[in-house]
Design a protein around this motif. Structure first.
Motif, PDB file in Angstrom:
ATOM      1  N   THR A  58       5.270  19.379   0.583  1.00  0.00           N
ATOM      2  CA  THR A  58       5.096  20.427  -0.215  1.00  0.00           C
ATOM      3  C   THR A  58       5.432  20.317  -1.648  1.00  0.00           C
ATOM      4  OG1 THR A  58       6.383  21.389   1.838  1.00  0.00           O
ATOM      5  CG2 THR A  58       6.805  22.551  -0.247  1.00  0.00           C
ATOM      6  N   PRO A  59       6.256  19.404  -2.129  1.00  0.00           N
ATOM      7  CA  PRO A  59       6.436  19.192  -3.536  1.00  0.00           C
ATOM      8  C   PRO A  59       5.220  18.682  -3.995  1.00  0.00           C
ATOM      9  CG  PRO A  59       8.280  18.193  -2.485  1.00  0.00           C
ATOM     10  CD  PRO A  59       7.237  18.537  -1.504  1.00  0.00           C
ATOM     11  N   PHE A  60       4.118  18.040  -3.338  1.00  0.00           N
ATOM     12  CA  PHE A  60       2.823  17.756  -3.923  1.00  0.00           C
ATOM     13  C   PHE A  60       1.965  18.880  -3.835  1.00  0.00           C
ATOM     14  CE2 PHE A  60      -1.400  15.872  -3.043  1.00  0.00           C
ATOM     15  CZ  PHE A  60      -1.260  14.855  -4.147  1.00  0.00           C
ATOM     16  N   ILE A  61       1.961  19.436  -3.087  1.00  0.00           N
ATOM     17  CA  ILE A  61       1.037  20.731  -3.068  1.00  0.00           C
ATOM     18  C   ILE A  61       1.163  21.804  -3.720  1.00  0.00           C
ATOM     19  CG2 ILE A  61       0.162  22.477  -1.199  1.00  0.00           C
ATOM     20  CD1 ILE A  61       0.213  20.594   0.903  1.00  0.00           C
ATOM     21  N   ASN A  62       2.701  22.171  -3.786  1.00  0.00           N
ATOM     22  CA  ASN A  62       3.139  23.262  -4.897  1.00  0.00           C
ATOM     23  C   ASN A  62       2.501  23.383  -6.156  1.00  0.00           C
ATOM     24  OD1 ASN A  62       4.501  24.296  -2.830  1.00  0.00           O
ATOM     25  ND2 ASN A  62       6.567  23.941  -3.552  1.00  0.00           N
ATOM     26  N   PRO A  63       2.570  22.414  -6.880  1.00  0.00           N
ATOM     27  CA  PRO A  63       1.969  22.469  -8.577  1.00  0.00           C
ATOM     28  C   PRO A  63       0.503  22.448  -8.242  1.00  0.00           C
ATOM     29  CG  PRO A  63       2.904  20.280  -7.980  1.00  0.00           C
ATOM     30  CD  PRO A  63       3.109  21.146  -7.005  1.00  0.00           C
ATOM     31  N   MET A  96      13.413   5.546  -2.257  1.00  0.00           N
ATOM     32  CA  MET A  96      12.757   5.097  -1.047  1.00  0.00           C
ATOM     33  C   MET A  96      11.782   4.004  -1.361  1.00  0.00           C
ATOM     34  SD  MET A  96       9.912   7.546   1.103  1.00  0.00           S
ATOM     35  CE  MET A  96       8.879   7.567  -0.237  1.00  0.00           C
ATOM     36  N   LEU A  97      11.301   4.138  -2.480  1.00  0.00           N
ATOM     37  CA  LEU A  97      10.242   3.073  -3.053  1.00  0.00           C
ATOM     38  C   LEU A  97      10.963   1.756  -3.102  1.00  0.00           C
ATOM     39  CD1 LEU A  97       8.635   5.003  -6.124  1.00  0.00           C
ATOM     40  CD2 LEU A  97       7.597   4.398  -3.822  1.00  0.00           C
ATOM     41  N   LEU A 100       0.916  -1.218  -0.101  1.00  0.00           N
ATOM     42  CA  LEU A 100       0.039  -0.044   0.041  1.00  0.00           C
ATOM     43  C   LEU A 100       0.976   1.343  -0.038  1.00  0.00           C
ATOM     44  CD1 LEU A 100      -2.792   1.230   0.380  1.00  0.00           C
ATOM     45  CD2 LEU A 100      -2.723   1.052   2.625  1.00  0.00           C
ATOM     46  N   LEU A 101       1.863   1.447   0.878  1.00  0.00           N
ATOM     47  CA  LEU A 101       2.858   2.578   0.984  1.00  0.00           C
ATOM     48  C   LEU A 101       3.414   2.582  -0.632  1.00  0.00           C
ATOM     49  CD1 LEU A 101       4.685   2.044   4.398  1.00  0.00           C
ATOM     50  CD2 LEU A 101       2.692   3.722   3.773  1.00  0.00           C
ATOM     51  N   PHE A 102       4.040   1.557  -1.090  1.00  0.00           N
ATOM     52  CA  PHE A 102       4.836   1.526  -2.370  1.00  0.00           C
ATOM     53  C   PHE A 102       3.804   2.334  -3.377  1.00  0.00           C
ATOM     54  CE2 PHE A 102       5.898  -0.097  -6.312  1.00  0.00           C
ATOM     55  CZ  PHE A 102       7.058  -0.003  -6.595  1.00  0.00           C
ATOM     56  N   SER A 103       2.500   1.658  -3.304  1.00  0.00           N
ATOM     57  CA  SER A 103       1.680   2.324  -4.333  1.00  0.00           C
ATOM     58  C   SER A 103       1.373   3.726  -4.247  1.00  0.00           C
ATOM     59  CB  SER A 103       0.144   1.359  -4.516  1.00  0.00           C
ATOM     60  OG  SER A 103       0.598  -0.093  -4.660  1.00  0.00           O
ATOM     61  N   LEU A 104       1.085   4.006  -2.949  1.00  0.00           N
ATOM     62  CA  LEU A 104       0.683   5.562  -2.865  1.00  0.00           C
ATOM     63  C   LEU A 104       1.774   6.427  -2.941  1.00  0.00           C
ATOM     64  CD1 LEU A 104      -1.093   7.616  -1.216  1.00  0.00           C
ATOM     65  CD2 LEU A 104      -0.084   6.888   1.208  1.00  0.00           C
ATOM     66  N   LEU A 155       4.124   6.039  -4.954  1.00  0.00           N
ATOM     67  CA  LEU A 155       4.418   5.771  -6.588  1.00  0.00           C
ATOM     68  C   LEU A 155       3.580   7.063  -7.148  1.00  0.00           C
ATOM     69  CD1 LEU A 155       5.784   4.745  -9.049  1.00  0.00           C
ATOM     70  CD2 LEU A 155       4.150   2.729  -8.919  1.00  0.00           C
ATOM     71  N   VAL A 156       2.329   6.844  -6.820  1.00  0.00           N
ATOM     72  CA  VAL A 156       1.470   7.719  -7.144  1.00  0.00           C
ATOM     73  C   VAL A 156       1.507   9.288  -7.115  1.00  0.00           C
ATOM     74  CG1 VAL A 156      -1.204   8.294  -7.485  1.00  0.00           C
ATOM     75  CG2 VAL A 156      -0.558   5.850  -7.328  1.00  0.00           C
ATOM     76  N   ILE A 157       1.968   9.171  -5.836  1.00  0.00           N
ATOM     77  CA  ILE A 157       2.475  10.519  -5.327  1.00  0.00           C
ATOM     78  C   ILE A 157       3.636  11.344  -6.121  1.00  0.00           C
ATOM     79  CG2 ILE A 157       3.124  12.231  -3.472  1.00  0.00           C
ATOM     80  CD1 ILE A 157       1.591  10.428  -1.578  1.00  0.00           C
ATOM     81  N   TYR A 158       4.554  10.298  -6.355  1.00  0.00           N
ATOM     82  CA  TYR A 158       5.785  10.747  -6.982  1.00  0.00           C
ATOM     83  C   TYR A 158       5.508  11.133  -8.515  1.00  0.00           C
ATOM     84  CZ  TYR A 158      10.336  10.472  -9.161  1.00  0.00           C
ATOM     85  OH  TYR A 158      11.564  10.867  -9.937  1.00  0.00           O
ATOM     86  N   ILE A 159       4.655  10.478  -9.113  1.00  0.00           N
ATOM     87  CA  ILE A 159       4.032  10.614 -10.581  1.00  0.00           C
ATOM     88  C   ILE A 159       3.260  11.766 -10.595  1.00  0.00           C
ATOM     89  CG2 ILE A 159       2.501   9.758 -12.377  1.00  0.00           C
ATOM     90  CD1 ILE A 159       3.369   7.088 -11.511  1.00  0.00           C
ATOM     91  N   VAL A 160       2.450  12.243  -9.647  1.00  0.00           N
ATOM     92  CA  VAL A 160       1.699  13.495  -9.663  1.00  0.00           C
ATOM     93  C   VAL A 160       2.763  14.562  -9.399  1.00  0.00           C
ATOM     94  CG1 VAL A 160       0.028  14.842  -8.260  1.00  0.00           C
ATOM     95  CG2 VAL A 160      -0.500  12.390  -8.817  1.00  0.00           C
ATOM     96  N   ILE A 161       3.607  14.457  -8.712  1.00  0.00           N
ATOM     97  CA  ILE A 161       4.652  15.370  -8.280  1.00  0.00           C
ATOM     98  C   ILE A 161       5.433  15.911  -9.585  1.00  0.00           C
ATOM     99  CG2 ILE A 161       6.917  16.195  -7.137  1.00  0.00           C
ATOM    100  CD1 ILE A 161       5.709  14.520  -4.583  1.00  0.00           C
ATOM    101  N   LEU A 162       5.922  14.740 -10.127  1.00  0.00           N
ATOM    102  CA  LEU A 162       6.553  15.252 -11.528  1.00  0.00           C
ATOM    103  C   LEU A 162       5.830  15.724 -12.597  1.00  0.00           C
ATOM    104  CD1 LEU A 162       8.926  11.767 -12.098  1.00  0.00           C
ATOM    105  CD2 LEU A 162       9.464  14.061 -11.520  1.00  0.00           C
ATOM    106  N   ALA A 163       4.601  15.107 -12.691  1.00  0.00           N
ATOM    107  CA  ALA A 163       3.713  15.618 -13.734  1.00  0.00           C
ATOM    108  C   ALA A 163       3.257  17.113 -13.625  1.00  0.00           C
ATOM    109  CB  ALA A 163       2.472  14.812 -13.905  1.00  0.00           C
ATOM    110  N   GLY A 164       3.015  17.451 -12.438  1.00  0.00           N
ATOM    111  CA  GLY A 164       2.724  18.837 -12.005  1.00  0.00           C
ATOM    112  C   GLY A 164       3.892  19.874 -12.278  1.00  0.00           C
ATOM    113  N   ASN A 165       4.740  19.321 -11.547  1.00  0.00           N
ATOM    114  CA  ASN A 165       6.250  20.199 -11.532  1.00  0.00           C
ATOM    115  C   ASN A 165       6.559  20.547 -13.037  1.00  0.00           C
ATOM    116  OD1 ASN A 165       6.861  21.337  -8.793  1.00  0.00           O
ATOM    117  ND2 ASN A 165       6.590  19.261  -8.568  1.00  0.00           N
TER     118      ASN A 165
END
Length: 309
Positions: A282-287, A81-82, A26-30, A32-42
């Motif tokens: 912070t990196p998730f919220i910024n974009p 970390m993943l 669950l942590l790995f999936s969560l 991973l999704v957050i990292y993809i969102v961070i990359l895409a947004g930024n």
């Protein structure tokens, strides 16, 4: 120094999180999704603010480099970390550990200084609006961005020289999911007084002093906003810095929680959770903040999508 019956450590073992098998997935999936969102947004912000019509606007110049710092910050830590999460611990070389910490600090310092520069930009825009175009010219913006990166890169080099002199004997277990300063110093056999003082001075110069500069800048900004006679004018002035203010609160709030109010050694899992907030939140919220509140960025990105189609 290592004694005769001790061996020099060449690799560290990152323990990561001690979780149940199902929770691990669950942590790995969560994350991973957050990292993809961070990359895409930024990346969306970087591309949108690089368009011709935005290249010379100070706010977009600073926003692009804040997004770059977020990408460097998360890419330096989250992929490894993943790996640590899915493998329930993973080895990293001492050199790789120090490189990770080096880029971690550079991105943190760059974030701090770029946010400080953005505070200065908002101060000039609201408190000295008539002089804004002459003060915040293209050349000054480029210099501010350059030194926001260069200052951390140059000053961190001295600390890295001291870190490279540390000796690690026998124990190589780091009870964390990345190479942070305190967990690494905890297992060294060398005297850490010099590198601790260097880290303290860097934190004071590049985190604490910018934080006080931001507070003073916003004190003047709020005073200027309150002096505006009309309610519409006050709302318009406040809206120009509201996104930046939310980012500042998130950034400094998580840093203060971790480093100003550290937990006891017996509560290491709590410290890891706090570090997660700092690394992910912070990196998730910024974009999300800047793309939702900035009509120009949304419009530019939609234009890019339409052109691609």
């Amino acid at each position: 120094m290592c004694s005769d019956n001790q061996t020099m450590v060449s690799d560290f073992l990152l323990l990561g999180f001690k979780t149940h098998q199902n929770l691990k997935l669950l942590l790995f999936s969560l994350f991973l999704v957050i990292y993809i969102v961070i990359l895409a947004g930024n990346i969306m912000i970087i591309i949108s603010t690089s368009l011709v019509q935005f290249r010379d606007i100070p706010m977009f110049i600073f926003l692009k480099h804040l997004a770059l710092a977020d990408v460097l910050f998360t890419t330096n830590i989250i992929p490894n970390m993943l790996h640590v999460i899915i493998m329930e611990g993973a080895e990293i070389s001492t050199k790789g550990c120090f490189i990770q910490y080096y880029f971690h600090c550079i991105s943190v310092f760059a974030q701090s200084l770029v946010l400080t520069v953005m505070s200065f930009d908002r101060y000039i825009a609201i408190c000295h609006a008539l002089h804004y175009s002459s003060v915040m010219n293209h050349r000054l913006c480029r210099h501010l961005v350059f030194w926001s990166w260069a200052t951390g890169i140059l000053l961190m080099s001295s600390e890295m020289v001291s870190l490279s002199q540390l000796k690690f004997c026998s124990s190589n277990i780091i009870d964390h999911f990345f190479c942070d300063f305190a967990p690494v110093l905890k297992i060294t056999s060398s005297d850490t007084s010099l590198v601790t003082w260097e880290d303290f001075i860097l934190t004071l110069l590049l985190i604490v002093l910018p934080f006080f500069f931001v507070i003073v800048s916003y004190a003047y900004i709020f005073i200027s906003i309150l002096k505006i006679s009309t309610r519409t004018g006050r709302q318009k002035a406040f809206s120009t810095c509201s996104s930046h203010l939310v980012t500042l609160c998130t950034y400094y709030g998580t840093i203060i929680t971790i480093y100003i109010f550290p937990v006891e050694e017996s509560a290491l899992n709590e410290n890891k959770l706090k570090s997660l907030l700092y690394i992910v939140l912070t990196p998730f919220i910024n974009p999300i903040i800047y793309s939702m509140r900035n009509r120009e960025i949304r419009k530019a990105f939609m234009q890019l999508l339409c052109n691609r189609k």
